[in-house]
Design an enzyme around this catalytic site. Structure first.
Site, PDB file in Angstrom:
ATOM      1  N   ARG A  37       0.832  -1.219   0.000  1.00  0.00           N
ATOM      2  CA  ARG A  37       0.000   0.000   0.000  1.00  0.00           C
ATOM      3  C   ARG A  37       0.862   1.262   0.000  1.00  0.00           C
ATOM      4  NH1 ARG A  37      -3.655   3.031   3.934  1.00  0.00           N
ATOM      5  NH2 ARG A  37      -5.555   3.535   2.771  1.00  0.00           N
ATOM      6  N   ILE A  63      -7.684   7.285  -1.199  1.00  0.00           N
ATOM      7  CA  ILE A  63      -7.440   5.837  -1.273  1.00  0.00           C
ATOM      8  C   ILE A  63      -8.262   5.257  -0.118  1.00  0.00           C
ATOM      9  CG2 ILE A  63      -5.250   6.173   0.019  1.00  0.00           C
ATOM     10  CD1 ILE A  63      -4.193   3.596  -1.172  1.00  0.00           C
ATOM     11  N   SER A  64      -9.075   4.245  -0.395  1.00  0.00           N
ATOM     12  CA  SER A  64      -9.977   3.717   0.640  1.00  0.00           C
ATOM     13  C   SER A  64      -9.187   3.090   1.795  1.00  0.00           C
ATOM     14  CB  SER A  64     -10.899   2.651   0.039  1.00  0.00           C
ATOM     15  OG  SER A  64     -11.597   3.171  -1.061  1.00  0.00           O
ATOM     16  N   ALA A  65      -9.833   3.015   2.957  1.00  0.00           N
ATOM     17  CA  ALA A  65      -9.207   2.383   4.134  1.00  0.00           C
ATOM     18  C   ALA A  65      -9.011   0.888   3.859  1.00  0.00           C
ATOM     19  CB  ALA A  65     -10.097   2.576   5.346  1.00  0.00           C
TER      20      ALA A  65
END
Ligand code: SAM
Length: 233
Positions: A37, A63-65
């Site tokens: 990530r 950016i999503s969790a």
């Protein structure tokens, strides 16, 4: 050295998501353990890459969790060889996780990920990130309005929408295979629900509600007209 640090951070994040009951299946766990990530976040957030939170990327997007990426992959019941459409490429991270499940490098069975993004700068950003992380051969990033789907590659085994829709876009239902699953956050600006949509037959879908969530808006012909329409709600 830095690599070891990130590997440890990634393992801790995955252990936390397993203990919280978010991560369940070995293939999603393996994917979350594999995709770096830190490559997909902006340089100033690299050290926060494994905190379980969304982070800003370019053009006011996020950016999503990690827990949301993991949950959406679990709910979609992704499998080796699937052809998947992702709507909302953003950083490219979620697309890489999907690719790691449907087309891992060590498998002969090769699935495919098509990911659509409406903001040109993010298309370039995601392509660079995917190249750096080694997923450019398994993820095709397209510039366009994802509410229209991408008919050229349809039908899809799975569709994952990573922006908040006012309702389920009709073209996406049409482009889903019978027996296929779509995961999509649907609702208003303040409150959405993750919906798991199963296409039972050409005419019939079955909808199951999962957890509440908050995503950036899905802007397009079958989404919000523009970000303002969404933010004024
Ligand atoms: N999946 C992304 C990741 O892993 O970084 C996070 C996506 S972000 C929460 C939502 C993305 O959807 C934004 O980049 C936004 O520009 C994009 N988006 C919004 N409406 C869209 C549309 N109609 N078609 C394609 N992308 C759209």
């Amino acid at each position: 050295m830095e690599e070891d640090y990130f590997k440890r951070e990634r393992e801790n994040m995955v252990l936390k998501l397993i203990s919280e009951g978010v991560l369940k299946s070995p293939k999603v766990i393996k994917a979350m353990l594999t995709v770096p990530r830190e490559v997909f976040v902006l340089p100033q957030y690299r050290r926060q890459a494994y905190i379980d939170t969304p982070l800003p990327i370019l053009k006011g997007q996020t950016i999503s969790a990690p827990h949301m990426v993991a949950l959406m992959c679990e709910l979609a019941e992704l499998d080796l060889g699937h052809k998947v459409l992702e709507v909302g490429t953003g950083s490219g991270y979620h697309a890489a996780v999907i690719a790691e499940i449907v087309a891992p490098r060590d498998s002969k069975v090769k699935g495919k990920v098509i990911s659509i993004e409406r903001i040109p700068e993010l298309v370039e950003y995601a392509k660079k990130n995917l190249e750096k992380a080694g997923y450019a051969d398994r993820v095709t990033v397209i510039l366009g309005d994802g509410t229209l789907g991408y008919p050229k590659e349809s039908p899809y085994d799975r569709i994952i929408v990573t922006a908040a829709a006012p309702s389920i876009p009709k073209p996406l239902i049409e482009q889903l295979k019978v027996g296929g699953i779509m995961v999509i956050p649907t609702g208003n600006r303040y409150y959405q629900r993750l919906l798991v949509v199963k296409k039972i037959s050409k005419e019939k879908i079955e909808i199951r509600e999962s957890i509440p969530c908050v995503f950036v808006p899905l802007v397009g012909k079958y989404g919000w007209r523009d970000s303002m329409e969404y933010y004024l709600l």
